[in-house]
Design an enzyme around this catalytic site. Structure first.
Site, mmCIF file in Angstrom:
data_model
loop_
_atom_site.group_PDB
_atom_site.id
_atom_site.type_symbol
_atom_site.label_atom_id
_atom_site.label_comp_id
_atom_site.label_asym_id
_atom_site.label_seq_id
_atom_site.Cartn_x
_atom_site.Cartn_y
_atom_site.Cartn_z
ATOM 1 N N LYS A 103 35.836 40.688 32.505
ATOM 2 C CA LYS A 103 35.690 41.914 33.296
ATOM 3 C C LYS A 103 35.649 43.179 32.436
ATOM 4 O O LYS A 103 35.041 44.178 32.813
ATOM 5 C CB LYS A 103 36.792 42.013 34.331
ATOM 6 C CG LYS A 103 36.572 41.035 35.480
ATOM 7 C CD LYS A 103 37.397 41.397 36.683
ATOM 8 C CE LYS A 103 36.991 40.544 37.878
ATOM 9 N NZ LYS A 103 37.547 39.162 37.756
ATOM 10 N N GLU A 125 38.484 49.179 43.144
ATOM 11 C CA GLU A 125 39.303 48.348 44.017
ATOM 12 C C GLU A 125 39.589 47.060 43.262
ATOM 13 O O GLU A 125 38.851 46.667 42.367
ATOM 14 C CB GLU A 125 38.582 48.031 45.324
ATOM 15 C CG GLU A 125 37.546 46.918 45.231
ATOM 16 C CD GLU A 125 36.300 47.307 44.461
ATOM 17 O OE1 GLU A 125 35.903 48.479 44.555
ATOM 18 O OE2 GLU A 125 35.763 46.447 43.748
ATOM 19 N N SER A 390 35.520 31.947 31.916
ATOM 20 C CA SER A 390 35.545 33.378 32.229
ATOM 21 C C SER A 390 36.868 34.066 31.927
ATOM 22 O O SER A 390 36.893 35.268 31.684
ATOM 23 C CB SER A 390 35.192 33.587 33.704
ATOM 24 O OG SER A 390 36.040 32.818 34.534
HETATM 25 C C1 LIG Z 1 37.266 38.145 38.625
HETATM 26 C C2 LIG Z 1 37.117 36.854 37.931
HETATM 27 C C3 LIG Z 1 36.085 35.944 38.278
HETATM 28 C C4 LIG Z 1 35.141 36.184 39.415
HETATM 29 O O1 LIG Z 1 34.346 37.304 39.299
HETATM 30 P P1 LIG Z 1 32.784 37.223 38.984
HETATM 31 O O2 LIG Z 1 32.315 38.594 39.206
HETATM 32 O O3 LIG Z 1 32.185 36.211 39.900
HETATM 33 O O4 LIG Z 1 32.662 36.800 37.563
HETATM 34 C C5 LIG Z 1 35.978 34.789 37.542
HETATM 35 N N1 LIG Z 1 36.831 34.497 36.549
HETATM 36 C C6 LIG Z 1 37.825 35.326 36.184
HETATM 37 C C7 LIG Z 1 38.732 34.937 35.068
HETATM 38 C C8 LIG Z 1 38.005 36.530 36.865
HETATM 39 O O5 LIG Z 1 39.004 37.344 36.509
#
Ligand SMILES: *Cc1c(COP(=O)(O)O)cnc(C)c1O
Length: 407
Positions: A103, A125, A390
């Site tokens: 993010k 948000e 992610s």
């Molecule tokens: C917020 C988040 C997601 C989901 O958000 P996307 O916009 O779909 O990427 C996925 N993995 C992690 C670790 C997150 O913090």
């Protein structure tokens, strides 16, 4: 190896732009009150100017390296690969980025653009708090004021992230409307933005919302796939057979998919939250219908009257009833496919990565692992699967321990 596979550069971050109405095929656009239009036009112009300015790229690259920790590694999960008994599993380690997830790539880029606009107040948000933490982090770095709207219920569930945001100097505003979750926080953040638009930038945390946000967020997150594609060519000597990533709003997935768009031998596979495996899930693409949510047209989990229905996922980051419009277009064109993974399946994949590789993945990322493992088995030992890891799972350990009764 085909010519396509040995192409040095992947698809450029700004390739396949939306049309002049901000649409990707039938999806996207701007469904917002007239009062917001001017601010969106202004943001679009600032985005175009920034991406045409070498200084923007230079500053972004320097901060990406020294502040975020890019490039993040590509890790060959050898013990996991052996255990699954199929294709090699390569993890793109966004969990090692500053603040523990992808993010920050988006938050950093948007803060640089806000600064170009002379805006020093940022509203956002947050649901699980991850985007709020990324926003608070970059605002501290740039001396900007961060105001983060968060549902009261989410604040209770995600206490450590509330504490983090406040330590970083952000104001966390409890939202008591509705169910006190992400959807309600979003409405309050937008209201704040409309009221204070002269000095305030609205920092959306995913590849959703009205144009230009989905395109902007994709351009900022495409760095994940750009790095991973070059790393695969370097390390594996070929492109992956599949790229697999979890999809909440869709930002990490679009970021890792995009540079592979023109590599037809590479499957792009998004993984949505299958929840309990039955009625309760957050599969907007797999089980939703075309509707308008948060300013753009995409797949939405709603009833016949367009009322958003309750979603469920063990992972707060995937628990969103909409999805970014570009994913809807990739589904419609057949370029990408979207599959569900249930809460239970995600927990199994979570354990496997912890025990075999010494990596605690985010619950969101664990959903991607479920499907990556399945594809790896089907491909057999000559294949390669790239997984978007992610984020890290530190934020999830208490929840998992509690669920297992060993808190
Ligand atoms: C917020 C988040 C997601 C989901 O958000 P996307 O916009 O779909 O990427 C996925 N993995 C992690 C670790 C997150 O913090």
């Amino acid at each position: 190896m085909s010519d396509i596979e040995t192409r040095e550069e992947g698809t450029a971050a700004d390739a396949y732009p939306p049309d002049e109405r901000g649409r990707f095929g039938d999806f996207g656009g701007r469904f917002v009150p007239e009062t917001v239009m001017a601010a969106l036009d202004e943001l679009e112009a600032a985005m175009d100017e920034a991406f045409a300015d070498p200084e923007f790229h230079a500053e972004r690259a320097l901060l990406a390296r020294d502040f975020v920790g890019r490039p993040t590694p590509l890790y060959l999960a050898e013990r996991l690969t052996e255990d699954i008994g199929g294709a090699r599993l390569w993890l793109k380690r966004e969990d090692l980025a500053h603040t523990g997830a992808h993010k920050v790539n988006n938050a950093l880029g948007q803060a640089l653009i806000a600064r170009r606009l002379g805006k020093r107040r940022i509203v956002a948000e947050t649901g699980a708090g991850q985007h709020g933490v990324a926003t608070a982090t970059v605002c501290a770095r740039f001396g900007m004021q961060a105001v983060v709207y968060m549902g009261e219920e989410d604040m209770r569930r995600q206490r450590p992230n509330v504490v983090r945001m406040r330590m970083l100097g952000a104001e966390v505003v409890p939202v008591t409307n509705g169910a006190g979750t992400l959807k309600d926080a979003l409405n309050d953040a937008i209201r704040d933005w409309i009221a204070n638009v002269e000095d305030t930038h609205y920092l959306i945390g995913t590849a959703a919302g009205p144009h230009p946000y989905p395109y902007l967020v994709r351009r900022l997150q495409a760095v994940i796939g750009e790095e991973a594609r070059a790393q695969m060519l370097d390390r594996a000597g070929r492109l992956p057979d599949a790229v697999v990533a979890c999809v909440g709003g869709g930002s990490n997935a679009i970021g890792i998919f995009h540079p592979f768009r023109d590599d037809p031998a590479t499957r792009l596979v998004g993984v949505e939250a299958g929840g309990d495996g039955g009625e309760l899930h957050a599969r907007s693409l797999g089980g939703g219908r075309v509707s308008i949510l948060h300013g753009s047209r995409s797949f939405v989990l709603c009833d016949d009257d367009g009322q958003v229905v309750e979603t469920h996922s063990i992972s707060a980051g995937l628990d969103y009833p909409g999805v970014g419009p570009e994913h809807a277009a990739l589904l419609a064109s057949g370029r990408a496919e979207y599959i569900g993974a249930s809460d239970e399946e995600a927990l199994v994949a979570f354990d496997r990565l912890c025990r075999l590789e010494g990596i605690i993945p985010a619950l969101e990322s664990s959903h991607a692992l479920v499907i990556a493992e399945r594809i790896a088995r089907d491909l057999g030992p000559t294949g390669d699967v790239l997984v978007g890891l992610s984020g890290r799972g530190d934020k999830d350990v208490d929840q998992i321990a509690e669920r297992r009764g060993d808190a």
